[in-house]
Design a protein around this motif. Structure first.
Motif, PDB file in Angstrom:
ATOM      1  N   CYS A 390       0.766  -1.263   0.054  1.00 41.72           N
ATOM      2  CA  CYS A 390      -0.064  -0.016  -0.126  1.00 41.72           C
ATOM      3  C   CYS A 390       0.939   1.204  -0.059  1.00 41.72           C
ATOM      4  O   CYS A 390       0.414   2.527   0.076  1.00 41.72           O
ATOM      5  CB  CYS A 390      -0.988  -0.094   1.218  1.00 41.72           C
ATOM      6  SG  CYS A 390      -2.227  -1.143   1.008  1.00 41.72           S
ATOM      7  N   SER A 391       2.256   1.196   0.153  1.00 44.41           N
ATOM      8  CA  SER A 391       3.101   2.300  -0.119  1.00 44.41           C
ATOM      9  C   SER A 391       3.912   2.309  -0.982  1.00 44.41           C
ATOM     10  O   SER A 391       4.234   1.578  -1.838  1.00 44.41           O
ATOM     11  CB  SER A 391       4.124   2.363   1.159  1.00 44.41           C
ATOM     12  OG  SER A 391       5.050   3.121   0.967  1.00 44.41           O
ATOM     13  N   VAL A 392       3.836   3.635  -1.904  1.00 43.14           N
ATOM     14  CA  VAL A 392       4.758   3.983  -2.903  1.00 43.14           C
ATOM     15  C   VAL A 392       6.059   3.875  -2.724  1.00 43.14           C
ATOM     16  O   VAL A 392       7.069   4.025  -3.564  1.00 43.14           O
ATOM     17  CB  VAL A 392       4.340   5.150  -3.652  1.00 43.14           C
ATOM     18  CG1 VAL A 392       2.670   4.924  -4.213  1.00 43.14           C
ATOM     19  CG2 VAL A 392       4.210   6.334  -2.758  1.00 43.14           C
ATOM     20  N   GLU A 393       6.519   3.978  -1.497  1.00 40.61           N
ATOM     21  CA  GLU A 393       7.899   4.218  -1.061  1.00 40.61           C
ATOM     22  C   GLU A 393       8.345   2.744  -0.295  1.00 40.61           C
ATOM     23  O   GLU A 393       7.358   2.198   0.233  1.00 40.61           O
ATOM     24  CB  GLU A 393       8.103   5.461  -0.173  1.00 40.61           C
ATOM     25  CG  GLU A 393       7.922   6.522  -0.625  1.00 40.61           C
ATOM     26  CD  GLU A 393       8.865   6.775  -1.667  1.00 40.61           C
ATOM     27  OE1 GLU A 393       9.964   6.608  -1.835  1.00 40.61           O
ATOM     28  OE2 GLU A 393       8.496   7.743  -2.864  1.00 40.61           O
ATOM     29  N   THR A 419      10.165  -3.081  -0.603  1.00 37.25           N
ATOM     30  CA  THR A 419       9.271  -2.904  -1.173  1.00 37.25           C
ATOM     31  C   THR A 419       8.777  -3.925  -2.232  1.00 37.25           C
ATOM     32  O   THR A 419       9.559  -4.940  -2.148  1.00 37.25           O
ATOM     33  CB  THR A 419       9.824  -1.842  -2.342  1.00 37.25           C
ATOM     34  OG1 THR A 419       8.939  -1.298  -3.237  1.00 37.25           O
ATOM     35  CG2 THR A 419      11.073  -2.560  -3.322  1.00 37.25           C
ATOM     36  N   ASN A 423       5.076  -5.095  -9.503  1.00 32.69           N
ATOM     37  CA  ASN A 423       3.593  -4.483  -9.427  1.00 32.69           C
ATOM     38  C   ASN A 423       2.553  -5.296  -9.569  1.00 32.69           C
ATOM     39  O   ASN A 423       1.479  -5.035  -8.928  1.00 32.69           O
ATOM     40  CB  ASN A 423       3.418  -3.547 -10.808  1.00 32.69           C
ATOM     41  CG  ASN A 423       4.391  -2.383 -10.752  1.00 32.69           C
ATOM     42  OD1 ASN A 423       4.459  -1.882  -9.515  1.00 32.69           O
ATOM     43  ND2 ASN A 423       5.056  -1.885 -11.644  1.00 32.69           N
ATOM     44  N   ARG A 426       1.777  -5.974  -5.640  1.00 31.94           N
ATOM     45  CA  ARG A 426       1.129  -4.545  -5.457  1.00 31.94           C
ATOM     46  C   ARG A 426      -0.168  -4.421  -5.818  1.00 31.94           C
ATOM     47  O   ARG A 426      -1.239  -4.183  -4.930  1.00 31.94           O
ATOM     48  CB  ARG A 426       1.984  -3.542  -5.935  1.00 31.94           C
ATOM     49  CG  ARG A 426       1.230  -2.040  -5.193  1.00 31.94           C
ATOM     50  CD  ARG A 426       2.218  -0.947  -6.148  1.00 31.94           C
ATOM     51  NE  ARG A 426       3.603  -1.020  -5.794  1.00 31.94           N
ATOM     52  CZ  ARG A 426       4.333  -0.455  -4.776  1.00 31.94           C
ATOM     53  NH1 ARG A 426       3.556  -0.092  -3.554  1.00 31.94           N
ATOM     54  NH2 ARG A 426       5.611  -0.518  -4.754  1.00 31.94           N
ATOM     55  N   SER A 430      -2.706  -5.753  -2.444  1.00 35.84           N
ATOM     56  CA  SER A 430      -3.402  -4.456  -1.963  1.00 35.84           C
ATOM     57  C   SER A 430      -4.855  -4.845  -1.912  1.00 35.84           C
ATOM     58  O   SER A 430      -5.399  -4.065  -0.859  1.00 35.84           O
ATOM     59  CB  SER A 430      -3.087  -3.344  -2.832  1.00 35.84           C
ATOM     60  OG  SER A 430      -3.582  -3.394  -4.027  1.00 35.84           O
TER      61      SER A 430
END
Length: 435
Positions: A390-393, A419, A423, A426, A430
């Motif tokens: 849920c985090s872009v960083e 990370t 993708n 992700r 998510s």
């Protein structure tokens, strides 16, 4: 005679199905059930025997993913586990030794492929090679390539997969070593003589050393490559790993000797396979095996390699198509291979494949479903990974959870943070972990 072998994914299904049945590997109930599948008109238990082609040795070969002498026995064992044998078998293009779809990967440090380096090490007396990477990065395939090379050189080969050890095996160190001795004896087609060599007063490591030195290695006159797969499972058992690590280190040091004992141990060449989860409990460099031998680390495929593989699958894809795919799944070997295999079989273009990729109807549904199942068994791990996707960083999570997720191949390590490794994870997790 037709022989069948379980694929790497098939072995995972076999292991899960066997665990669900709750029977130990050594339980003869497997053999009676398989015999009944082959001939239901006979009362095999009353006769105290098994059908032709069914034996404990054959069952172990089935579990290990080595060839079963009779295809009928393979199918019978699958039926006992309530598995579709056609979904379990390894097809020609799944065998890394023979497959035209196998992609070699270059070493980061040397101008050679990992395969070439492994072949060189295997030919060195008393060598020790470690293959280390997260799950589904091709570690076992690289091991299989090494074993195939060894066979071509006329060497003996033994592959021991620690996933096949029942919990009872790990509960007692003496039983653990005897289990190893028994399986190595079978692979070398030697009679089990554990009772003859096992003397209580000597202690476990001494007994195992005597068995290998005075019996197993003394009965072969050619090199033996000893492959140990999924060694992480004993990293998680510190008492067993520390003792076993000392034993392997002792054998390795013995092979450095110049006397006749050293000549015996020079016959063996170790190739051990593990993921990075070792760091969750200990540092490999401070372990008994620290600083021993050479480490090979399979990495992600590069764009040129994926494009070459797509051409092997006879897909009419260009570099732009491959780049779109890699924007979603990166260069993970298992995901790349699944994508290309599905595209070839279902005649999908890149856009069609990507449209449903992160859903329950997409080509990665089994892969994603297994990860989801494992994450939900550990709420703490699932929570940490949900925070990550849920985090872009990159996010900072507990180090043990970070290395667990890294071992599973779900995250990449960025300094002290993590990370998502691609993708696809992700997008899928998510939504699924947030339910």
């Amino acid at each position: 005679m037709l022989t069948l072998k379980a694929s790497t994914q098939g072995m995972e299904k076999i292991r899960y199905a066997r665990e669900q049945k709750g029977l130990a590997i050594e339980d003869e109930e497997w053999l009676y059930l398989a015999s009944t599948v082959l001939d239901s008109e006979k009362d095999w238990k009353k006769m105290k025997c098994f059908a032709n082609g069914v034996s404990l040795t054959t069952f172990r070969r089935f579990l290990y993913g080595t060839k079963v002498i009779k295809a009928a026995a393979f199918r019978a064992f699958c039926e006992v586990l309530e598995l579709n044998w056609e979904e379990i078998i390894e097809h020609d293009n799944e065998n890394p030794v023979e497959s035209p779809f196998y992609i070699e990967r270059k070493s980061i440090e040397k101008p050679k492929s990992l395969e070439e380096i492994l072949y060189e090490e295997i030919q060195k007396p008393g060598s020790f090679t470690r293959i280390k990477a997260p799950e589904q990065m091709g570690k076992t395939w690289l091991l299989e390539k090494g074993l195939g090379f060894a066979i071509a050189q006329g060497y003996k080969t033994v592959k021991l997969d620690f996933r096949l050890a029942d919990s009872t095996i790990f509960s007692d160190y003496d039983s653990f070593l005897q289990w190893i001795c028994l399986l190595v004896s079978e692979d070398l087609d030697l009679e089990d003589k554990i009772d003859e060599y096992w003397k209580k007063m000597y202690g476990s490591n001494k007994n195992c050393t005597r068995y290998f030195q005075n019996y197993l290695l003394s009965n072969i006159n050619i090199p033996m490559v000893f492959g140990l797969d999924n060694v992480d499972l004993i990293f998680e058992k510190p008492e067993i790993f520390n003792n076993f690590g000392k034993l392997i280190r002792y054998w390795y040091d013995q092979a450095r000797s110049t006397d006749h004992i050293g000549e015996i141990w020079k016959k063996i060449r170790f190739v051990i396979v593990h993921s990075t989860e070792v760091y969750r409990t200990m540092d490999i460099n401070s372990s008994p095996l620290g600083g021993v031998g050479l480490t090979l680390e399979p990495t992600d495929f590069q764009l040129e390699q994926v494009l070459s593989l797509a051409q092997q699958y006879r897909l009419n894809w260009n570099a732009e198509d491959v780049n779109k795919l890699m924007m979603l799944i990166g260069g993970n070997p298992a995901l790349v291979r699944k994508a290309l295999d599905s595209a070839a079989q279902q005649n999908l273009d890149v856009e069609e494949l990507l449209k449903s990729a992160a859903t329950e109807s997409g080509v990665f549904r089994d892969h994603l479903g297994r990860h989801l199942h494992n994450l939900r068994k550990s709420p703490e791990l699932a929570s940490a990974f949900f925070k990550c996707v849920c985090s872009v960083e990159p996010v900072d999570i507990d180090s043990q959870l970070a290395f667990k997720l890294h071992r599973m191949g779900l995250v990449k390590l960025v300094d002290n943070c993590v990370t998502p490794s691609c993708n696809l994870y992700r997008q899928y997790f998510s939504s699924r972990l947030g339910l």
